[in-house]
Design a protein around this motif. Structure first.
Motif, mmCIF file in Angstrom:
data_model
loop_
_atom_site.group_PDB
_atom_site.id
_atom_site.type_symbol
_atom_site.label_atom_id
_atom_site.label_comp_id
_atom_site.label_asym_id
_atom_site.label_seq_id
_atom_site.Cartn_x
_atom_site.Cartn_y
_atom_site.Cartn_z
ATOM 1 N N LEU A 52 45.332 -55.622 108.250
ATOM 2 C CA LEU A 52 44.641 -54.386 108.628
ATOM 3 C C LEU A 52 43.528 -54.661 109.630
ATOM 4 C CD1 LEU A 52 44.227 -52.651 105.154
ATOM 5 C CD2 LEU A 52 45.856 -52.065 106.956
ATOM 6 N N ASN A 53 43.299 -53.689 110.499
ATOM 7 C CA ASN A 53 42.148 -53.738 111.383
ATOM 8 C C ASN A 53 41.470 -52.364 111.336
ATOM 9 O OD1 ASN A 53 43.357 -52.000 113.450
ATOM 10 N ND2 ASN A 53 44.665 -53.754 113.900
ATOM 11 N N ASP A 54 40.376 -52.213 112.030
ATOM 12 C CA ASP A 54 39.611 -50.972 111.979
ATOM 13 C C ASP A 54 40.442 -49.745 112.370
ATOM 14 O OD1 ASP A 54 37.380 -52.329 111.123
ATOM 15 O OD2 ASP A 54 36.448 -52.426 113.106
ATOM 16 N N THR A 59 45.193 -44.478 108.750
ATOM 17 C CA THR A 59 46.550 -44.626 108.233
ATOM 18 C C THR A 59 46.525 -44.946 106.743
ATOM 19 O OG1 THR A 59 47.403 -45.347 110.374
ATOM 20 C CG2 THR A 59 48.690 -45.969 108.434
ATOM 21 N N VAL A 60 45.721 -45.921 106.357
ATOM 22 C CA VAL A 60 45.626 -46.304 104.948
ATOM 23 C C VAL A 60 45.035 -45.168 104.119
ATOM 24 C CG1 VAL A 60 44.523 -47.909 103.329
ATOM 25 C CG2 VAL A 60 45.554 -48.766 105.446
ATOM 26 N N GLY A 61 44.017 -44.517 104.653
ATOM 27 C CA GLY A 61 43.431 -43.367 103.960
ATOM 28 C C GLY A 61 44.446 -42.263 103.762
ATOM 29 N N ARG A 62 45.276 -42.027 104.752
ATOM 30 C CA ARG A 62 46.311 -40.997 104.635
ATOM 31 C C ARG A 62 47.311 -41.367 103.543
ATOM 32 N NH1 ARG A 62 47.487 -35.951 104.332
ATOM 33 N NH2 ARG A 62 49.631 -35.494 104.891
ATOM 34 N N CYS A 63 47.721 -42.624 103.495
ATOM 35 C CA CYS A 63 48.660 -43.064 102.464
ATOM 36 C C CYS A 63 48.089 -42.850 101.065
ATOM 37 C CB CYS A 63 49.033 -44.531 102.661
ATOM 38 S SG CYS A 63 50.104 -44.862 104.089
ATOM 39 N N VAL A 64 46.815 -43.132 100.876
ATOM 40 C CA VAL A 64 46.173 -42.935 99.572
ATOM 41 C C VAL A 64 46.089 -41.448 99.239
ATOM 42 C CG1 VAL A 64 44.034 -43.257 98.261
ATOM 43 C CG2 VAL A 64 44.930 -45.127 99.658
ATOM 44 N N MET A 65 45.748 -40.627 100.209
ATOM 45 C CA MET A 65 45.704 -39.177 99.972
ATOM 46 C C MET A 65 47.089 -38.638 99.611
ATOM 47 S SD MET A 65 42.615 -38.113 100.151
ATOM 48 C CE MET A 65 42.972 -36.363 100.163
ATOM 49 N N VAL A 66 48.112 -39.117 100.293
ATOM 50 C CA VAL A 66 49.480 -38.701 100.000
ATOM 51 C C VAL A 66 49.860 -39.117 98.576
ATOM 52 C CG1 VAL A 66 51.901 -39.178 100.575
ATOM 53 C CG2 VAL A 66 50.284 -38.535 102.366
ATOM 54 N N ALA A 67 49.462 -40.308 98.171
ATOM 55 C CA ALA A 67 49.745 -40.758 96.801
ATOM 56 C C ALA A 67 49.144 -39.791 95.788
ATOM 57 C CB ALA A 67 49.200 -42.172 96.588
#
Length: 112
Positions: A52-54, A59-67
């Motif tokens: 991961l980079n800045d 993208t990662v935040g979106r994946c967690v929200m989708v979860a």
């Protein structure tokens, strides 16, 4: 060589898809470890948490929200677990970042 998840994104391999948008894709695990076991993956290939980079924050935040949204839609009102394995010692089997959403039963700790 593209990972199995990239092939799923590209529809070269079928999957039981439960969610898709421009950023991520979610589908049922073919070898579930709980009654509900869904994988959430970024569409952009990121090998692992170590890669991961800045620029990946959204993208990662979106994946967690989708979860979280999928957990609600799946009726996981008593709780669930969101897991990311990193590297071989961490249990990562596919070289494409993915989140395991598991629930539907009492989960124990430690997991492994």
């Amino acid at each position: 060589m593209p990972s199995i998840f990239t092939k799923i994104i590209d529809r070269e391999i079928p999957a039981d898809i439960v969610f898709e948008d421009d950023t991520c894709l979610a589908f049922r695990d073919i070898s579930p470890k709980a009654p509900t076991h869904i994988l959430i993956i970024p569409k952009r290939e990121i090998v692992s948490l170590d890669d991961l980079n800045d620029e990946d924050e959204q993208t990662v935040g979106r994946c967690v929200m989708v979860a979280s949204k999928i957990a609600e839609a799946e009726g996981l009102t008593n709780g669930y677990r969101l897991v990311v394995n990193c590297g071989s010692d961490g249990g990562q089997e596919v070289p494409h970042l993915h989140f395991h959403l598991m629930g539907g039963r009492k989960l124990t700790w430690p997991p492994g």
